[in-house]
Design a protein around this motif. Structure first.
Motif, short mmCIF file in Angstrom:
data_model
loop_
_atom_site.label_atom_id
_atom_site.label_comp_id
_atom_site.label_asym_id
_atom_site.label_seq_id
_atom_site.Cartn_x
_atom_site.Cartn_y
_atom_site.Cartn_z
N THR A 1 0.34 1.02 -0.52
CA THR A 1 -0.16 -0.34 -0.84
C THR A 1 0.79 -1.29 -1.60
OG1 THR A 1 -2.01 -1.83 -1.26
CG2 THR A 1 -1.57 -0.42 -3.02
N HIS A 2 0.46 -2.61 -1.54
CA HIS A 2 1.36 -3.52 -2.38
C HIS A 2 0.43 -4.46 -3.07
CE1 HIS A 2 1.31 -7.09 0.02
NE2 HIS A 2 0.98 -6.25 0.81
N ARG A 3 0.91 -5.30 -3.87
CA ARG A 3 0.27 -6.38 -4.62
C ARG A 3 0.96 -7.65 -4.85
NH1 ARG A 3 -2.23 -3.69 -7.94
NH2 ARG A 3 -1.10 -3.87 -9.95
N SER A 4 1.21 -8.48 -3.85
CA SER A 4 2.26 -9.64 -4.08
C SER A 4 1.79 -10.64 -2.91
CB SER A 4 3.74 -9.24 -4.02
OG SER A 4 3.76 -8.42 -2.73
N THR A 5 2.06 -11.93 -2.90
CA THR A 5 1.89 -12.80 -2.06
C THR A 5 2.73 -12.70 -0.79
OG1 THR A 5 3.32 -14.56 -2.87
CG2 THR A 5 1.22 -14.54 -3.85
N PHE A 6 2.27 -13.18 0.42
CA PHE A 6 3.07 -13.14 1.47
C PHE A 6 4.61 -13.71 1.32
CE2 PHE A 6 4.84 -15.12 5.26
CZ PHE A 6 4.79 -14.03 6.04
N ALA A 7 4.48 -14.88 0.61
CA ALA A 7 5.86 -15.69 0.32
C ALA A 7 6.74 -14.86 -0.65
CB ALA A 7 5.74 -16.99 -0.31
N GLU A 8 6.27 -14.30 -1.35
CA GLU A 8 6.98 -13.50 -2.46
C GLU A 8 7.41 -12.19 -2.21
OE1 GLU A 8 4.69 -13.84 -5.95
OE2 GLU A 8 5.31 -15.98 -6.56
N ARG B 1 -2.50 -8.77 -0.37
CA ARG B 1 -2.20 -7.42 0.38
C ARG B 1 -1.85 -7.53 2.00
NH1 ARG B 1 -4.64 -7.08 -4.14
NH2 ARG B 1 -5.53 -5.10 -4.90
N SER B 2 -1.13 -8.67 2.16
CA SER B 2 -1.02 -9.03 3.52
C SER B 2 -0.17 -7.74 4.35
CB SER B 2 -0.16 -10.27 3.65
OG SER B 2 1.17 -10.00 2.85
N ALA B 3 0.65 -7.03 4.04
CA ALA B 3 1.25 -5.92 4.74
C ALA B 3 0.26 -4.84 4.96
CB ALA B 3 2.36 -5.38 3.88
N TYR B 4 -0.50 -4.68 3.56
CA TYR B 4 -1.31 -3.44 3.76
C TYR B 4 -2.64 -3.89 4.69
CZ TYR B 4 -4.97 0.01 1.84
OH TYR B 4 -6.08 0.82 1.69
N ASN B 5 -3.15 -5.13 4.63
CA ASN B 5 -4.36 -5.41 5.57
C ASN B 5 -3.56 -5.21 7.01
OD1 ASN B 5 -5.90 -6.05 3.34
ND2 ASN B 5 -5.24 -8.33 3.39
#
Length: 281
Positions: A102-109, A159-163
């Motif tokens: 998983t990851h924890r970061s905004t889509f833009a960042e 979690r845009s990539a994870y979702n």
């Protein structure tokens, strides 16, 4: 707890292949299925942990287990590992697609490399394992179990990539279920809620490094053993969908029918983070 009295014989001597099997839910499933008499093929990146787990399963559960060091994002490596498992055991009865990051970061960042890496493991890893094992599963009227997430139907903040990877799993395996209808192979999608694993402790951040931050406080968190037991019981019944969460029906209802209310009330709680105001540039 060792469950031997009145134990089901459904998985006795069955061959179960688990990706990401050395930690978290994967390890708990390996132990639970070993208790049920299954023979195990375990894929993981950590050779030392694999060897330790194989010894543990043999010593504590008298289980036959084969550890295969493999990166599920590598299609060729997966094909080779699955072929080894089939040669060793004679076939595969159950495939558990568990490996994930998983990851924890905004889509833009979030750098493109993070999206590619998360999809490579979470989505393509499951695709690779299923492609390699499908023929054997069909021959043996087997079962495919896919570890999705609460975020498969209720998005989690940052979690845009994870979702996206979990939504992709639903699209792939719900289609596959229809395509192989009548083959005797069952496909079960599992959506756990928050579980006490190392997944969040090793989350990526936007620059593709590992956060190494302690888990966020998100209320009630399930144990891996409880989740594994629920998955085991679901597999015995060959269920199609298994939602495991203390917010399961509320999250699904609000996300689908009352999205604004979901975003305002439940999304921050589920994500364990307060949404930050958007800033330009």
């Amino acid at each position: 707890m060792y469950r031997k009295v009145f134990a089901s014989k459904v998985f006795d001597r069955k061959v179960v292949l688990i990706s990401g099997g050395c930690a978290g839910i994967g390890r708990a499933l390996a132990e639970r299925l070993a208790q049920a008499g299954a023979r195990l093929a375990i894929l993981d990146l950590d050779k030392t942990e694999l060897e330790s787990l194989v010894r543990h399963l043999a010593d504590q559960h008298n289980a036959e287990a084969l550890g295969l060091c493999c990166d599920v994002a590598d299609a060729v490596a997966v094909e080779h590992a699955v072929a080894q498992a089939i040669e060793h055991f004679g076939g595969i009865d159950v495939l558990i697609n568990n490996a994930g990051i998983t990851h924890r970061s905004t889509f833009a960042e979030t750098e493109l490399a993070v999206f590619q890496r998360v999809m490579a493991v979470n989505y393509f890893g499951a695709l690779h394992c299923t492609k390699a094992a499908l023929s054997s599963l069909i021959d043996r009227n087997g079962q495919i179990i896919v570890l999705s997430s609460l975020s498969g139907f209720a998005p989690l903040l940052y979690r845009s990539a994870y979702n996206a990877s979990k939504h992709a799993l639903h699209g792939l395996f719900e289609t596959l279920r229809y395509e192989i209808k009548g083959s005797g192979v069952n496909v079960m999608l599992v959506c756990p809620g928050f579980t006490a694993t190392d997944l969040r402790k090793n989350a990526l951040v936007g620059d593709d490094s590992i956060a190494h931050q302690p888990p966020l406080a998100m209320g009630k968190v399930a144990s891996t053993q409880d989740v594994a037991e629920a998955i085991y019981q679901g597999a015995l019944k060959r269920r199609r969908l298994l939602v495991l969460s203390n917010v399961d029906w509320r999250a699904r209802l609000l996300a689908r029918f009352f999205p604004r209310l979901f975003e305002r009330v439940l999304l921050p709680r589920l994500s364990g983070l307060k949404p930050q105001p958007f800033r330009r540039g």
